[in-house]
Write a protein that holds these residues in place. Structure first.
Motif, mmCIF file in Angstrom:
data_model
loop_
_atom_site.group_PDB
_atom_site.id
_atom_site.type_symbol
_atom_site.label_atom_id
_atom_site.label_comp_id
_atom_site.label_asym_id
_atom_site.label_seq_id
_atom_site.Cartn_x
_atom_site.Cartn_y
_atom_site.Cartn_z
ATOM 1 N N CYS A 273 -12.054 14.929 25.189
ATOM 2 C CA CYS A 273 -11.264 13.703 25.023
ATOM 3 C C CYS A 273 -10.451 13.373 26.270
ATOM 4 O O CYS A 273 -9.903 12.276 26.371
ATOM 5 N N GLN A 274 -10.334 14.324 27.183
ATOM 6 C CA GLN A 274 -9.667 14.115 28.467
ATOM 7 C C GLN A 274 -8.220 13.645 28.281
ATOM 8 O O GLN A 274 -7.818 12.583 28.762
ATOM 9 N N PHE A 275 -7.447 14.439 27.576
ATOM 10 C CA PHE A 275 -6.039 14.124 27.372
ATOM 11 C C PHE A 275 -5.250 14.361 28.652
ATOM 12 O O PHE A 275 -5.502 15.327 29.382
ATOM 13 N N ASP A 276 -4.270 13.498 28.898
ATOM 14 C CA ASP A 276 -3.387 13.696 30.043
ATOM 15 C C ASP A 276 -2.410 14.830 29.784
ATOM 16 O O ASP A 276 -1.996 15.521 30.713
ATOM 17 N N CYS A 277 -2.020 15.005 28.534
ATOM 18 C CA CYS A 277 -1.175 16.143 28.169
ATOM 19 C C CYS A 277 -1.312 16.397 26.674
ATOM 20 O O CYS A 277 -1.804 15.538 25.927
ATOM 21 N N ALA A 278 -0.900 17.567 26.252
ATOM 22 C CA ALA A 278 -0.970 17.956 24.844
ATOM 23 C C ALA A 278 0.415 18.388 24.380
ATOM 24 O O ALA A 278 1.172 19.002 25.133
ATOM 25 N N VAL A 279 0.738 18.049 23.135
ATOM 26 C CA VAL A 279 2.031 18.374 22.554
ATOM 27 C C VAL A 279 1.782 19.126 21.255
ATOM 28 O O VAL A 279 0.910 18.755 20.461
ATOM 29 N N PHE A 280 2.551 20.186 21.042
ATOM 30 C CA PHE A 280 2.388 21.021 19.854
ATOM 31 C C PHE A 280 3.703 21.056 19.088
ATOM 32 O O PHE A 280 4.771 21.194 19.683
ATOM 33 N N SER A 281 3.603 20.939 17.774
ATOM 34 C CA SER A 281 4.806 20.890 16.936
ATOM 35 C C SER A 281 4.514 21.503 15.579
ATOM 36 O O SER A 281 3.402 21.368 15.056
ATOM 37 N N PRO A 282 5.503 22.167 14.982
ATOM 38 C CA PRO A 282 5.346 22.597 13.585
ATOM 39 C C PRO A 282 5.147 21.381 12.682
ATOM 40 O O PRO A 282 5.462 20.248 13.057
ATOM 41 N N ASN A 283 4.668 21.622 11.490
ATOM 42 C CA ASN A 283 4.419 20.530 10.540
ATOM 43 C C ASN A 283 5.707 20.127 9.833
ATOM 44 O O ASN A 283 5.776 20.064 8.601
ATOM 45 N N THR B 262 7.371 30.254 7.612
ATOM 46 C CA THR B 262 8.683 30.025 8.197
ATOM 47 C C THR B 262 8.574 29.145 9.437
ATOM 48 O O THR B 262 7.523 29.047 10.072
ATOM 49 N N HIS B 263 9.696 28.521 9.782
ATOM 50 C CA HIS B 263 9.729 27.695 10.988
ATOM 51 C C HIS B 263 9.486 28.550 12.223
ATOM 52 O O HIS B 263 8.810 28.122 13.170
ATOM 53 N N GLU B 264 10.004 29.764 12.219
ATOM 54 C CA GLU B 264 9.803 30.661 13.370
ATOM 55 C C GLU B 264 8.323 30.978 13.564
ATOM 56 O O GLU B 264 7.827 31.020 14.693
ATOM 57 N N SER C 102 1.114 35.926 9.727
ATOM 58 C CA SER C 102 2.567 35.990 9.769
ATOM 59 C C SER C 102 3.106 35.524 11.098
ATOM 60 O O SER C 102 4.171 34.933 11.182
ATOM 61 N N GLY C 103 2.382 35.782 12.199
ATOM 62 C CA GLY C 103 2.760 35.269 13.504
ATOM 63 C C GLY C 103 3.994 35.946 14.059
ATOM 64 O O GLY C 103 5.052 35.911 13.461
ATOM 65 N N SER C 104 3.908 36.547 15.212
ATOM 66 C CA SER C 104 5.093 37.126 15.835
ATOM 67 C C SER C 104 5.457 36.305 17.053
ATOM 68 O O SER C 104 4.608 35.703 17.696
ATOM 69 N N VAL C 105 6.732 36.255 17.360
ATOM 70 C CA VAL C 105 7.250 35.385 18.396
ATOM 71 C C VAL C 105 6.995 35.984 19.766
ATOM 72 O O VAL C 105 7.092 37.186 19.955
ATOM 73 N N PRO C 106 6.634 35.148 20.761
ATOM 74 C CA PRO C 106 6.516 35.661 22.122
ATOM 75 C C PRO C 106 7.830 36.268 22.582
ATOM 76 O O PRO C 106 8.862 36.117 21.947
ATOM 77 N N SER C 107 7.783 36.937 23.733
ATOM 78 C CA SER C 107 8.916 37.756 24.148
ATOM 79 C C SER C 107 10.206 36.979 24.271
ATOM 80 O O SER C 107 11.274 37.509 24.075
ATOM 81 N N LYS C 108 10.143 35.689 24.598
ATOM 82 C CA LYS C 108 11.380 34.936 24.701
ATOM 83 C C LYS C 108 11.093 33.453 24.578
ATOM 84 O O LYS C 108 10.080 32.959 25.026
#
Length: 705
Positions: A509-519, A537-539, A606-612
C-alpha cells in the motif's frame, strides 16, 4: 476517625459525620436517605457488603451508588465482607425489580467479561471443556425461563465461518426485511454500542428496550445463582441468551444468528432446528481454541449443520470442503455450494451491492441462497414472485437427476458437493442486497481533506482482500486530487494473531507512515461503558503496539536492502507470498528502534512490556534511551509511531485537515514530513473490529446516540 466506605476499603482522614455530610447528605436530604444513613451507622466498622459484589453496585439507587461508584471507578477500592444494612438491601431489590438505565445495564454486563488471566488460562487449555458449552447454555436458558420448545419456535438462519459471516447475516436480514418480514439479527462484536449486537428490523434495539430485557434476564439469573454454585454466564453467553429472549418477546418472523467463535461448541449452537445453515469462507483464526489446521477449523464451523436441515457454503481452501461435506453426510443434511453471482438472472439489472468490495460477491450469493431457501421452507410462494427455479430439489443432497443443471466447472472435484441452482432475482431481492449497510467493513468516510478507509480485517486472507480494496479505491480518489496525497496506516491486532504476517501484507500500500494504538477510543475509561474491555489490560495493548511498531520498521529496513539479502531470508517482505505459510517467531525477537535498542521484545497473549517506555508530546516511544538531540530528526524520518489511544492517534494523523476532529495535545507532536506537505490524507484503519469501533466512536459521535 476514619470511615470505610460500603463495598470497598476507603480510608478518609475525616470524621464519620463530616464524611456523611460531604458525600451523601448534600446529595439528597430525604427521609429515605436518612434511613439509609441510620443503617450505615449501625453497620460494623469492618465494612459493608455489597450484595452481588461490584456487579450489583450499578443497580443501587443513585444516592447510595454515587459515593461508592466514584471510588470503584477510580481504582482505589475493593470489595469487603460485612453486614448488609436491611434498608439498602430492600432499596437495591426495588431498583432491580423496576429496572435501571442503559448505562447501569452495560456496566453490570461488563462485570461478566472474562478477565485477562482467565482468558489466558482458557487459551492454554485449548478449549478442553468446550464440549460442556451447550449443556451449560441449556441450564442458563432454564434459569431464565426459555424452553427448548420456545427456541425451536424461532425461525432461525444460522451462519458460521471465518470471514464474512457478519456481512452474510446483514445481507440476509436486509433481503428478508425488504420482503416485509419482521427481522431479528444477532451479531458480534459491536463497534460503538453493545446494543448493536441485537437488532430488530435492521436497527439496534433502543436503550430502553436493552435495559428492560437486560434486567429481565439478569435478575432471573442472579436470583438462581446460589442454587447453581454462584455461576453466572460469561459476557457473550449472556448476550446470546438475551438475544433469544428479545426475539421471542418481540415475535420476529426470522432470527438471523451469527456464530461467535467456532460453531460446534459455540453457545449459539444450542439452536436445535434452524431453517437453514450457512458456512462462509474459512481461514486460520482463533487457532488456540479451534486448532492450527484448516481441517480442524472446518470441523468446528461445520458443527452447526443439523440433521435434515439444508446447508450452503462457498468455495473453500483445500481440505475444508471435504470436512464440511463429511459432516453434512454424517447428519444426513443436504449441502450445496453457492453459484457465482453472475449466474443469477438479474432481469437486466446491474448487479449492485450495498457493501463494497469484490469479496462481497461471494457473501452475496450465499445470502441469496439462504434467503431463497428460507422463503421456500416457509411455504411463502406468494413471496417468490418470478423465481424460475424455485423447486425444493435445488437443495437436494443428491446430484443424480439434476446434473444437467450444472456445468462441470461448478462442481467440486470429487463431485460430492453439487452447486445450488441460481434463480431469478426479483425486485425485493435486488433491493435487499443493494440497501444493505454494515459499518466497519470496507467503509469509506470522507471529512474535509481526510478520507478514512475502515475495514475490520484481522486474518491473512481478509487483509489481502482489504489491501486490494484500499489500493483500488484510494487510487481512484487520488486521481481526483490536485497536489500531494499522503497515506497513513492506523493498525492494531488483538488476541493471539501474528502481527508480522498481517503487516507484511500491507506493505504494497506504500504508506508514508504507520500509527499503532490500543483499541481504546479515549484515555478516559469512563467515557463509554460500551467499550470497556476487561479481557486485556491497557499495558498489554501498549506493549503489543510497541512490538508492531518495531516490526513495521524492520520490514521497511529489510525492504530497503532486500536486493543485498539472500533470497531465503526475504520472506517477510516478499509481497508475492500470501503469508499463509509464513513461520515467524514474533514471541521473542531481537529488534531495534531509531530511539535505541530493545534487547528483547516479548509478546504473547499476556504480552510483556519492552524494557522502557517514555512519552514525548503524548507519543509513546519504545526504547532504552532518550536522545533529545535527534528527536526532531527522528520525528520527520520515523516510519511509525505509537499513541496511547485512538483519539490521540487520529488527531495527530489528520494534522488539522479534518476540521470536525478536535485536536488533542498529540497533534502538537512533530508531524511526519509527508503529512505536513500533503493537501489530502488517506487513512487506512484495519487489523481489528474493536479498533474500527473505537475509530468510529471518535469520527462519528452520532453512533453513540
Amino acid at each position: 476517625m476514619a470511615m470505610k466506605c460500603a463495598g470497598c476499603i476507603l480510608v478518609r482522614p475525616l470524621s464519620r459525620e463530616t464524611w456523611r455530610r460531604r458525600n451523601i447528605l448534600c446529595r439528597a436530604k430525604t427521609s429515605w436517605t436518612r434511613s439509609v444513613l441510620r443503617s450505615l451507622g449501625e453497620a460494623k466498622e469492618g465494612g459493608v457488603l455489597l450484595p452481588g459484589g461490584r456487579a450489583m453496585l450499578h443497580a443501587w439507587p443513585v444516592t447510595v451508588r454515587s459515593c461508592v461508584g466514584n471510588v470503584l471507578r477510580s481504582g482505589r477500592g475493593r470489595g469487603r465482607v460485612g453486614v448488609v444494612p436491611p434498608t439498602i438491601t430492600a432499596s437495591r431489590r426495588y431498583n432491580m425489580d423496576r429496572g435501571s438505565g442503559y448505562e447501569e445495564a452495560v456496566q453490570t454486563l461488563n462485570t461478566l467479561q472474562t478477565n485477562a488471566q482467565t482468558l489466558e488460562r482458557i487459551r492454554r487449555e485449548r478449549g478442553r471443556n468446550a464440549h460442556n458449552s451447550i449443556p451449560q447454555m441449556q441450564s442458563f436458558m432454564d434459569r431464565i425461563g426459555i424452553t427448548l420448545d420456545e427456541l425451536d419456535g424461532l425461525s432461525v438462519i444460522h451462519v458460521s465461518g471465518t470471514k464474512g459471516k457478519g456481512s452474510v447475516c446483514a445481507m440476509c436480514e436486509s433481503i428478508l426485511r425488504s420482503h416485509g418480514y419482521k427481522t431479528g439479527f444477532y451479531s458480534s462484536p459491536h463497534l460503538v454500542q453493545v446494543r448493536e449486537r441485537i437488532r430488530i428490523n435492521g436497527k439496534p434495539i433502543s436503550r430502553d428496550n436493552f435495559s428492560k430485557y437486560f434486567w429481565s434476564c439478569y435478575n432471573r439469573l442472579a436470583q438462581t445463582k446460589d442454587a447453581h454454585d454462584g455461576i453466572m454466564p460469561a459476557y457473550f453467553r449472556f448476550l446470546t441468551l438475551m438475544a433469544f429472549h428479545v426475539f421471542i418477546e418481540e415475535k420476529v418472523d426470522v432470527a438471523v444468528i451469527e456464530v461467535g467463535i467456532g460453531g460446534a461448541y459455540d453457545c449459539t449452537n444450542v439452536v436445535r432446528s434452524p431453517v437453514v445453515c450457512g458456512i462462509t469462507s474459512l481461514g486460520l483464526d482463533h487457532q488456540p481454541l479451534l486448532g492450527n489446521t484448516i481441517d480442524k477449523i472446518a470441523w468446528h464451523k461445520a458443527g452447526i449443520i443439523k440433521t435434515g436441515i439444508p446447508a450452503f457454503t462457498v468455495e473453500q481452501p483445500e481440505g475444508a470442503i471435504e470436512v464440511i461435506a463429511n459432516q453434512a453426510k454424517e447428519v444426513k443434511a443436504p449441502l450445496h455450494l453457492s453459484p457465482s453471482l453472475d449466474r443469477y438472472d438479474w432481469e437486466g439489472r446491474e448487479v449492485r451491492l450495498g457493501l463494497p468490495g469484490d469479496h462481497q460477491r461471494i457473501n452475496a450469493t450465499l445470502a441469496l441462497q439462504l434467503c431463497h431457501t428460507w422463503l421456500q421452507r416457509r411455504g411463502e410462494t406468494q413471496e417468490l414472485g418470478s423465481i424460475a427455479n424455485g423447486e425444493l430439489e435445488a437443495t437436494s443432497s443428491s446430484s443424480e437427476g439434476s446434473s444437467s443443471h450444472y456445468n462441470k466447472e461448478d462442481r467440486n472435484e470429487d463431485d460430492t458437493v453439487p452447486t445450488a441452482k441460481p434463480f431469478t432475482i426479483t425486485e425485493r431481492f435486488a433491493q435487499g442486497v443493494e440497501s444493505c449497510l454494515w459499518p466497519g467493513r470496507s467503509q469509506t468516510l470522507k471529512r474535509g481533506n481526510v478520507t478514512y478507509y475502515l475495514d475490520g480485517a484481522h486474518t491473512q486472507r481478509s487483509v489481502q482482500v482489504c489491501v486490494k480494496w484500499f489500493r483500488e479505491t484510494a487510487l481512484m480518489e487520488e486521481k481526483t486530487i490536485n497536489g500531494p496525497v499522503a497515506r497513513v496506516l492506523l493498525f492494531n491486532v488483538t488476541g493471539d494473531r501474528n502481527p508480522l504476517s498481517l503487516l507484511k501484507l500491507l506493505m504494497p500500500c506504500q504508506f508514508d507512515c504507520a500509527v499503532f494504538s490500543p483499541n481504546i477510543a479515549y484515555l478516559d475509561v469512563g467515557a463509554s461503558a460500551d467499550q470497556t474491555n476487561f479481557t486485556v489490560t491497557h499495558e498489554t495493548q501498549i506493549s503489543r503496539c510497541a512490538v508492531e511498531k518495531t516490526l513495521w520498521e524492520e520490514l521497511h529496513q529489510q525492504d530497503a536492502i532486500q536486493s543485498e539479502v539472500p533470497l531465503q531470508t526475504r520472506s517477510p517482505v516478499d509481497h508475492n507470498q500470501s503469508g499463509d505459510g509464513l513461520q515467524v517467531d514474533y514471541v521473542e525477537k531481537a529488534c531495534s528502534t531509531s530511539n535505541g535498542p530493545i534487547k528483547r521484545v516479548q509478546v504473547g497473549a499476556s504480552g510483556s512490556v519492552p524494557s522502557k517506555f517514555y512519552c514525548t508530546d503524548s507519543t509513546i516511544v519504545a526504547g532504552n534511551s532518550k536522545d533529545h538531540s535527534s528527536e526532531e530528526e527522528n520525528a520527520n524520518s520515523a516510519k511509525a509511531r505509537v499513541f496511547p489511544c485512538i483519539s490521540d492517534a487520529l488527531s495527530w494523523i489528520q494534522h488539522g485537515k479534518d476540521k470536525e476532529l478536535s485536536r488533542s495535545n498529540s497533534s502538537q507532536c512533530h508531524p511526519h514530513s509527508s503529512l505536513d506537505e500533503a493537501v489530502h490524507i488517506q487513512v487506512l484503519i484495519t487489523g481489528s473490529l474493536h479498533l474500527i469501533g473505537g475509530a468510529l466512536k471518535v469520527l462519528d459521535p452520532t453512533m453513540s446516540d
